[in-house]
Scaffold this active site. Structure first.
Site, PDB file in Angstrom:
ATOM      1  N   HIS A 137      -3.134 -10.399   2.328  1.00 34.88           N
ATOM      2  CA  HIS A 137      -4.554 -10.312   1.965  1.00 34.88           C
ATOM      3  C   HIS A 137      -4.761 -10.035   0.485  1.00 34.88           C
ATOM      4  O   HIS A 137      -5.864 -10.244  -0.029  1.00 34.88           O
ATOM      5  CB  HIS A 137      -5.248  -9.200   2.760  1.00 34.88           C
ATOM      6  CG  HIS A 137      -5.275  -9.453   4.231  1.00 34.88           C
ATOM      7  ND1 HIS A 137      -5.877 -10.553   4.798  1.00 34.88           N
ATOM      8  CD2 HIS A 137      -4.739  -8.757   5.260  1.00 34.88           C
ATOM      9  CE1 HIS A 137      -5.736 -10.510   6.109  1.00 34.88           C
ATOM     10  NE2 HIS A 137      -5.044  -9.441   6.419  1.00 34.88           N
ATOM     11  N   HIS A 176      -4.481 -12.253  11.366  1.00 35.22           N
ATOM     12  CA  HIS A 176      -5.549 -12.252  10.356  1.00 35.22           C
ATOM     13  C   HIS A 176      -5.313 -13.399   9.365  1.00 35.22           C
ATOM     14  O   HIS A 176      -4.171 -13.775   9.116  1.00 35.22           O
ATOM     15  CB  HIS A 176      -5.567 -10.931   9.576  1.00 35.22           C
ATOM     16  CG  HIS A 176      -5.862  -9.739  10.414  1.00 35.22           C
ATOM     17  ND1 HIS A 176      -4.863  -9.014  11.034  1.00 35.22           N
ATOM     18  CD2 HIS A 176      -7.027  -9.148  10.751  1.00 35.22           C
ATOM     19  CE1 HIS A 176      -5.409  -8.014  11.716  1.00 35.22           C
ATOM     20  NE2 HIS A 176      -6.710  -8.069  11.572  1.00 35.22           N
ATOM     21  N   ASP A 267       0.607  -8.712  14.981  1.00 35.33           N
ATOM     22  CA  ASP A 267      -0.646  -8.324  15.625  1.00 35.33           C
ATOM     23  C   ASP A 267      -1.212  -9.487  16.431  1.00 35.33           C
ATOM     24  O   ASP A 267      -2.256  -9.374  17.052  1.00 35.33           O
ATOM     25  CB  ASP A 267      -1.667  -7.822  14.587  1.00 35.33           C
ATOM     26  CG  ASP A 267      -1.694  -8.677  13.328  1.00 35.33           C
ATOM     27  OD1 ASP A 267      -2.257  -8.213  12.317  1.00 35.33           O
ATOM     28  OD2 ASP A 267      -1.168  -9.808  13.352  1.00 35.33           O
TER      29      ASP A 267
HETATM   30  C1  LIG Z   1      -1.260  -8.184   5.610  1.00 37.55           C
HETATM   31  O1  LIG Z   1      -1.698  -7.090   6.368  1.00 37.55           O
HETATM   32  C2  LIG Z   1      -1.516  -7.309   7.693  1.00 37.55           C
HETATM   33  C3  LIG Z   1      -2.841  -7.470   8.398  1.00 37.55           C
HETATM   34  O2  LIG Z   1      -3.286  -8.803   8.286  1.00 37.55           O
HETATM   35  O3  LIG Z   1      -2.585  -7.163   9.739  1.00 37.55           O
HETATM   36  C4  LIG Z   1      -3.890  -6.513   7.790  1.00 37.55           C
HETATM   37  C5  LIG Z   1      -5.115  -6.458   8.659  1.00 37.55           C
HETATM   38  C6  LIG Z   1      -6.260  -5.690   7.967  1.00 37.55           C
HETATM   39  C7  LIG Z   1      -7.340  -5.378   8.977  1.00 37.55           C
HETATM   40  C8  LIG Z   1      -8.529  -4.746   8.288  1.00 37.55           C
HETATM   41  N1  LIG Z   1      -9.583  -4.436   9.270  1.00 37.55           N
HETATM   42  C9  LIG Z   1      -9.214  -3.337  10.146  1.00 37.55           C
HETATM   43  C10 LIG Z   1     -10.394  -2.947  11.000  1.00 37.55           C
HETATM   44  C11 LIG Z   1      -9.922  -1.948  12.043  1.00 37.55           C
HETATM   45  N2  LIG Z   1     -10.378  -2.336  13.351  1.00 37.55           N
HETATM   46 ZN   LIG Z   2      -2.835  -8.956  10.610  1.00 32.48          ZN
END
Ligand SMILES: COCC(O)(O)CCCCCNCCCN
Ligand SMILES: [Zn+2]
Length: 548
Positions: A137, A176, A267
């Site tokens: 990100h 994501h 994830d």
């Molecule tokens: C590269 O980082 C790995 C990732 O893509 O998993 C990061 C995800 C950020 C998720 C941000 N929002 C979280 C809201 C909580 N419910």
């Molecule tokens: Zn992620």
């Protein structure tokens, strides 16, 4: 020859964490690395890998993607008070800073670059970097989504600069959208960025319009960004495999990368609070395996997300099993892709049709693909003759059997019947075998059928005059080892022993080079057959139209 699998990890990267209350960031905990590495050790996988030390990334490494002002700002964070860290963090989204995170971010990037150095110099064939903070990100001048430096984006620039690599494929199976990676390469045709991501029509984080399927890259980079939005949760293994068979793999083989980088976020596995998907950890063994015959096997996986500690650890182990060449577990009870997945699949394929010849349909017939699915009843009624009850199916009887099958006088010995359904595909190519037509038939037809059928044995027969050249044969032999837990029996009526053995011994098949448009007749052959078969074989579907 299999130079082994690198594992890059350093527990220093566990030494930072969230120091204040922030519901959006509380899932990103040090235990993610601890349980992942711990599981690799417990399962005896760490010992089977080549352990490569991390290094600290240099400013020059970081500046391959990030701006000087961003780097200078991050350099100040180790000396900030808690209040100053909170203040500093506020300018970014869904990320947190810590006095030690800059150090860890340099180690995460350094680990990634150590991995690509060892793969590019042939010290190892492939590998995994277990790192945090993750990367996909983060943008040129901004941290985002737990990411500080964009490990994989920097690695792609790094190998282009240091090794003159012409084409890099980045596969982002994290749930994501790695917008930071997309922004880095949107006008760069030498880097193909593929990402699927939970999207829900822009309602899911990071809620970007440019994560949708119709955003394909800009100017010279048009076609080199592939976005697959998941507009519903609970996607399953067959949804993921469908995207691989009908979008990623055909394009990846046409692109023919010199290196494959994976934004390995887990994830996207069942149980994860962020993804809310239903794909099981063993699917990562298949996703990894299906990428391992690209780029001569040069594959670097870099940890991104994954927040359910149990499914994260299992998914990491499944990935490393495949990197080591272990056979993947059987992809049991695959259903067809759900309608939402089919809609996304169709949208992505049509958005990219003008950029990739493998996604076009046209022309007339060259391959006769004979697909006979012989079930018990069919065999019993029509084919069984008074076959004597052989105890063991000997190779000669198999060869005799296959000869008869070629002539469609199938006589199956009783014990062959006991291995449930018998699935027989013969790919007859008249005349010279055009690699791209053949590969597209394998990816778009043979593999989906094979995965759905889930055989306990793969019998691969090279019929004389098939004209299939060695490197294509090796790709086929390699790819088919994802089925039947690698139980494959190859009957060769022509001497290509060496390439076949090297593939059976787990060596990656040599790259086929950039694939030109397949002869239209091949494409049509596959398309016609797919149309005929998709009613019975759901993994062959690419649209939710009754007949696309
Ligand atoms: C590269 O980082 C790995 C990732 O893509 O998993 C990061 C995800 C950020 C998720 C941000 N929002 C979280 C809201 C909580 N419910
Ligand atoms: Zn992620």
């Amino acid at each position: 020859v299999n130079m082994g699998t690198a594992l890059i990890y350093d527990e220093e990267m566990t030494r930072y964490k969230l120091l204040w209350v922030d519901p959006a960031c509380k899932i990103e905990v040090p235990e993610r690395l601890v349980v992942s590495y711990g599981a690799l050790v417990e399962n005896g996988l760490a010992d089977r890998c080549v352990s490569i030390p991390v290094r600290e990334a240099t400013d020059a490494d970081i500046l391959l993607v990030h701006s000087e002002e961003y780097l200078e700002a991050v350099k100040k964070t180790p000396y900030m008070t808690l209040e100053e860290l909170k203040e500093f963090t506020l300018q970014y989204g869904d990320v947190y800073f810590h006095p030690n995170i800059y150090h860890c971010a340099k180690l995460a990037l350094g680990a990634t670059l150590q991995l690509v150095d060892n793969v590019m110099t042939g010290k190892v064939r492939n590998g995994l970097a277990l790192v945090r903070p993750p990367g996909h990100h983060s943008m040129r001048s901004a941290a985002s989504g737990f990411c500080i430096f964009n490990n994989v984006a920097i690695a792609a620039q790094y190998v282009k600069q240091k090794y003159g690599v012409k084409r890099v494929l980045i596969v982002d199976w994290d749930i994501h959208h790695g917008q930071g990676v997309q922004y880095s390469f949107e006008d760069d045709p030498s880097v193909l960025y593929f990402s699927w991501h939970r999207y829900e029509h822009q309602k899911f984080w990071p809620n970007l319009r440019e994560s949708d399927f119709d955003v394909v890259g800009k100017e010279k980079g048009a076609g080199s960004t592939i976005n697959v939005p998941w507009n519903k949760v609970k996607m399953q293994n067959s949804d993921y495999l469908s995207i691989f068979f009908h979008v990623l793999l055909p394009v990846a083989y046409e692109f023919s990368p010199d290196l494959v980088l994976v934004c390995a976020g887990f994830d996207s596995a069942i149980g994860d609070p962020e993804g809310e998907m239903c794909a099981t950890p063993d699917i990562f063994a298949h996703l990894t395996h299906l990428l391992m015959n690209l780029a001569g096997g040069k594959l670097c996986a870099v940890l991104e997300g994954g927040y359910n500690l149990k499914s994260l650890a299992q998914s990491v182990c499944q990935t490393v099993h495949s990197l080591l060449g272990d056979p993947a577990p059987r992809p049991a009870n695959l259903e067809g892709p759900c309608n939402s997945a089919l809609e996304s699949l169709q949208c992505v394929r049509s958005a990219h049709r003008k950029y990739w010849s493998c996604l076009k349909h046209a022309g007339s017939l060259k391959y006769t693909l004979i697909v006979n699915v012989l079930s018990f009843s069919t065999i019993r009624e029509n084919f069984i003759k008074d076959a004597d009850d052989k105890d063991a199916v000997t190779l000669s009887s198999l060869i005799a059997l296959v000869d008869k099958m070629e002539k469609n006088e199938v006589v199956l010995t009783r014990d062959l019947l006991y291995s449930n359904l018998f699935f027989y595909i013969s790919v007859l190519s008249q005349g010279c075998s055009d690699a791209s037509g053949f590969i597209q038939a394998v990816l778009g037809l043979l593999l989906p059928l094979g995965y759905e059928y889930d055989p306990s044995l793969v019998l691969l027969v090279q019929t004389p005059g098939s004209g299939i050249c060695d490197s294509v044969w090796q790709q086929l032999t390699g790819l088919l080892q994802g089925l039947a837990q690698g139980h494959i029996l190859v009957l060769m009526q022509r001497t290509c022993i060496d390439p076949t053995c090297s593939s059976l011994l787990g060596d990656a098949a040599p790259s086929l080079g950039q694939l030109h448009a397949a002869p239209p007749e091949d494409v049509e052959a596959v398309e016609n057959l797919r149309q005929r078969l998709k009613a019975d074989w759901k993994l062959l579907q690419t649209t939710d139209e009754p007949d696309d």
